[in-house]
Design a protein around this motif. Structure first.
Motif, PDB file in Angstrom:
ATOM      1  N   VAL A  76     -18.960  -3.507   2.204  1.00 45.25           N
ATOM      2  CA  VAL A  76     -18.021  -4.363   1.463  1.00 45.25           C
ATOM      3  C   VAL A  76     -16.592  -3.861   1.649  1.00 45.25           C
ATOM      4  O   VAL A  76     -15.671  -4.639   1.912  1.00 45.25           O
ATOM      5  CB  VAL A  76     -18.384  -4.397  -0.038  1.00 45.25           C
ATOM      6  N   LEU A  77     -16.408  -2.532   1.530  1.00 42.85           N
ATOM      7  CA  LEU A  77     -15.070  -1.954   1.663  1.00 42.85           C
ATOM      8  C   LEU A  77     -14.520  -2.156   3.073  1.00 42.85           C
ATOM      9  O   LEU A  77     -13.334  -2.430   3.255  1.00 42.85           O
ATOM     10  CB  LEU A  77     -15.109  -0.466   1.313  1.00 42.85           C
ATOM     11  N   ARG A  78     -15.381  -2.030   4.085  1.00 36.99           N
ATOM     12  CA  ARG A  78     -14.945  -2.201   5.471  1.00 36.99           C
ATOM     13  C   ARG A  78     -14.616  -3.653   5.796  1.00 36.99           C
ATOM     14  O   ARG A  78     -13.823  -3.933   6.694  1.00 36.99           O
ATOM     15  CB  ARG A  78     -16.013  -1.684   6.437  1.00 36.99           C
ATOM     16  N   SER A  79     -15.217  -4.565   5.071  1.00 32.36           N
ATOM     17  CA  SER A  79     -15.049  -5.987   5.374  1.00 32.36           C
ATOM     18  C   SER A  79     -13.626  -6.477   5.113  1.00 32.36           C
ATOM     19  O   SER A  79     -13.207  -7.490   5.689  1.00 32.36           O
ATOM     20  CB  SER A  79     -16.015  -6.822   4.528  1.00 32.36           C
ATOM     21  N   GLY A  80     -12.910  -5.773   4.241  1.00 26.52           N
ATOM     22  CA  GLY A  80     -11.542  -6.181   3.934  1.00 26.52           C
ATOM     23  C   GLY A  80     -11.450  -7.410   3.043  1.00 26.52           C
ATOM     24  O   GLY A  80     -10.374  -8.027   2.941  1.00 26.52           O
ATOM     25  N   LYS A  81     -12.563  -7.775   2.380  1.00 20.04           N
ATOM     26  CA  LYS A  81     -12.553  -8.976   1.536  1.00 20.04           C
ATOM     27  C   LYS A  81     -11.691  -8.796   0.296  1.00 20.04           C
ATOM     28  O   LYS A  81     -11.213  -9.771  -0.289  1.00 20.04           O
ATOM     29  CB  LYS A  81     -13.977  -9.346   1.139  1.00 20.04           C
ATOM     30  N   PHE A  82     -11.476  -7.523  -0.127  1.00 18.33           N
ATOM     31  CA  PHE A  82     -10.685  -7.245  -1.320  1.00 18.33           C
ATOM     32  C   PHE A  82      -9.357  -6.574  -0.959  1.00 18.33           C
ATOM     33  O   PHE A  82      -9.287  -5.766  -0.030  1.00 18.33           O
ATOM     34  CB  PHE A  82     -11.444  -6.334  -2.274  1.00 18.33           C
ATOM     35  N   LYS A  83      -8.345  -6.892  -1.725  1.00 17.56           N
ATOM     36  CA  LYS A  83      -7.068  -6.188  -1.665  1.00 17.56           C
ATOM     37  C   LYS A  83      -6.892  -5.438  -2.978  1.00 17.56           C
ATOM     38  O   LYS A  83      -7.202  -5.962  -4.045  1.00 17.56           O
ATOM     39  CB  LYS A  83      -5.920  -7.175  -1.469  1.00 17.56           C
ATOM     40  N   ILE A  84      -6.399  -4.205  -2.905  1.00 16.00           N
ATOM     41  CA  ILE A  84      -6.249  -3.367  -4.098  1.00 16.00           C
ATOM     42  C   ILE A  84      -4.775  -3.082  -4.352  1.00 16.00           C
ATOM     43  O   ILE A  84      -4.029  -2.720  -3.428  1.00 16.00           O
ATOM     44  CB  ILE A  84      -7.003  -2.033  -3.926  1.00 16.00           C
ATOM     45  N   THR A  85      -4.356  -3.257  -5.590  1.00 15.99           N
ATOM     46  CA  THR A  85      -3.003  -2.889  -6.000  1.00 15.99           C
ATOM     47  C   THR A  85      -3.090  -1.999  -7.235  1.00 15.99           C
ATOM     48  O   THR A  85      -4.137  -1.921  -7.891  1.00 15.99           O
ATOM     49  CB  THR A  85      -2.140  -4.125  -6.306  1.00 15.99           C
ATOM     50  N   VAL A  86      -1.994  -1.332  -7.544  1.00 19.72           N
ATOM     51  CA  VAL A  86      -1.943  -0.429  -8.695  1.00 19.72           C
ATOM     52  C   VAL A  86      -0.729  -0.783  -9.551  1.00 19.72           C
ATOM     53  O   VAL A  86       0.392  -0.903  -9.038  1.00 19.72           O
ATOM     54  CB  VAL A  86      -1.844   1.044  -8.234  1.00 19.72           C
ATOM     55  N   ASN A  87      -0.974  -0.949 -10.836  1.00 24.18           N
ATOM     56  CA  ASN A  87       0.104  -1.179 -11.813  1.00 24.18           C
ATOM     57  C   ASN A  87       0.957  -2.412 -11.520  1.00 24.18           C
ATOM     58  O   ASN A  87       2.123  -2.474 -11.893  1.00 24.18           O
ATOM     59  CB  ASN A  87       1.025   0.048 -11.891  1.00 24.18           C
ATOM     60  N   GLN A  88       0.354  -3.412 -10.899  1.00 27.05           N
ATOM     61  CA  GLN A  88       1.105  -4.629 -10.604  1.00 27.05           C
ATOM     62  C   GLN A  88       0.980  -5.674 -11.712  1.00 27.05           C
ATOM     63  O   GLN A  88       1.941  -6.396 -12.006  1.00 27.05           O
ATOM     64  CB  GLN A  88       0.643  -5.227  -9.277  1.00 27.05           C
ATOM     65  N   VAL A  89      -0.202  -5.759 -12.319  1.00 30.25           N
ATOM     66  CA  VAL A  89      -0.429  -6.776 -13.371  1.00 30.25           C
ATOM     67  C   VAL A  89      -1.236  -6.149 -14.510  1.00 30.25           C
ATOM     68  O   VAL A  89      -2.315  -6.630 -14.865  1.00 30.25           O
ATOM     69  CB  VAL A  89      -1.130  -8.031 -12.805  1.00 30.25           C
TER      70      VAL A  89
END
Length: 211
Positions: free
Chosen positions: A77-90
């Motif tokens: 799942v992590l390698r697939s790139g289906k998710f984007k991760i941000t920190v302290n944005q919302v």
């Protein structure tokens, strides 16, 4: 014995907590009181129909980042790139989602409006943080918690699609910022990822930078 707090910024010794971890009642959710509590291994957990309840569990359910277990399917799942991760944005959107999206072992209703405001205040002061997971520009998962030194005290997480909250937790562990993640509540899901119980004494040693 359960202690009743007043306007003074002081907590009883965590060792005096009840068998279920309940230590004190009352006080407020000011930033100074919350930071004092977390620095001594104490956190609030209550609902709208109770006064503020403060807990200091005799055992802590924690995850050491270097003990994190990622399954083969999760690695894909992590390698697939289906998710984007941000920190302290919302941060506000994350805590709102956590208050309405159930997670394993909790119904979400304990995040009262007063709690939301208190943790938003901590976030604005730089002490509370959120990890957000996006899919196609939609917020689908995340978590938030309080930083106490090199310990991240996880408060809640949510997931609208499969594996989103796991992705947030993995990002938190792999950030390199923390020696320990305090999970607060035991779940089989977290245990499968490497979380385990330690004594309060061991937890406080790490919290105070002695281990």
């Amino acid at each position: 014995m359960i202690f009743r707090l007043d306007e003074r910024l002081v907590f009883p010794n965590p060792e005096l907590a009840e068998p279920d971890g309940l230590l004190a009642v009352g006080g407020d959710l000011s930033a100074d009181r919350l930071l004092l509590a977390y620095s001594h291994g104490i956190f609030p957990w209550y609902s709208d129909d109770t006064p503020i309840l403060w807990y200091a569990p005799h055992e802590r359910f924690v995850l050491y980042p270097n003990e994190l277990r990622i399954s083969k399917s999760m690695k894909q799942v992590l390698r697939s790139g289906k998710f984007k991760i941000t920190v302290n944005q919302v941060f506000e959107k994350v805590i709102d989602a956590c208050s309405v999206v159930p997670r394993e072992g909790q119904d979400g209703t304990w995040i009262t409006n007063d709690m939301k405001q208190a943790y938003q205040n901590l976030h604005q002061l730089g002490h509370a943080h959120s990890y957000e997971v996006w899919q196609d520009d939609e917020l689908v998962g995340g978590l938030y918690g309080v930083q106490a030194g090199r310990v991240f005290c996880g408060e809640s997480m949510f997931s609208k699609v499969s594996n989103a909250s796991k992705t947030a937790l993995i990002a938190l562990c792999q950030s390199g910022l923390y020696n320990l993640i305090d999970c607060q509540v035991h779940t089989e899901h977290l245990e499968s990822m490497g979380a385990r119980f330690i004594t309060r004494a061991d937890y406080l040693h790490i919290l105070q930078g002695e281990a």
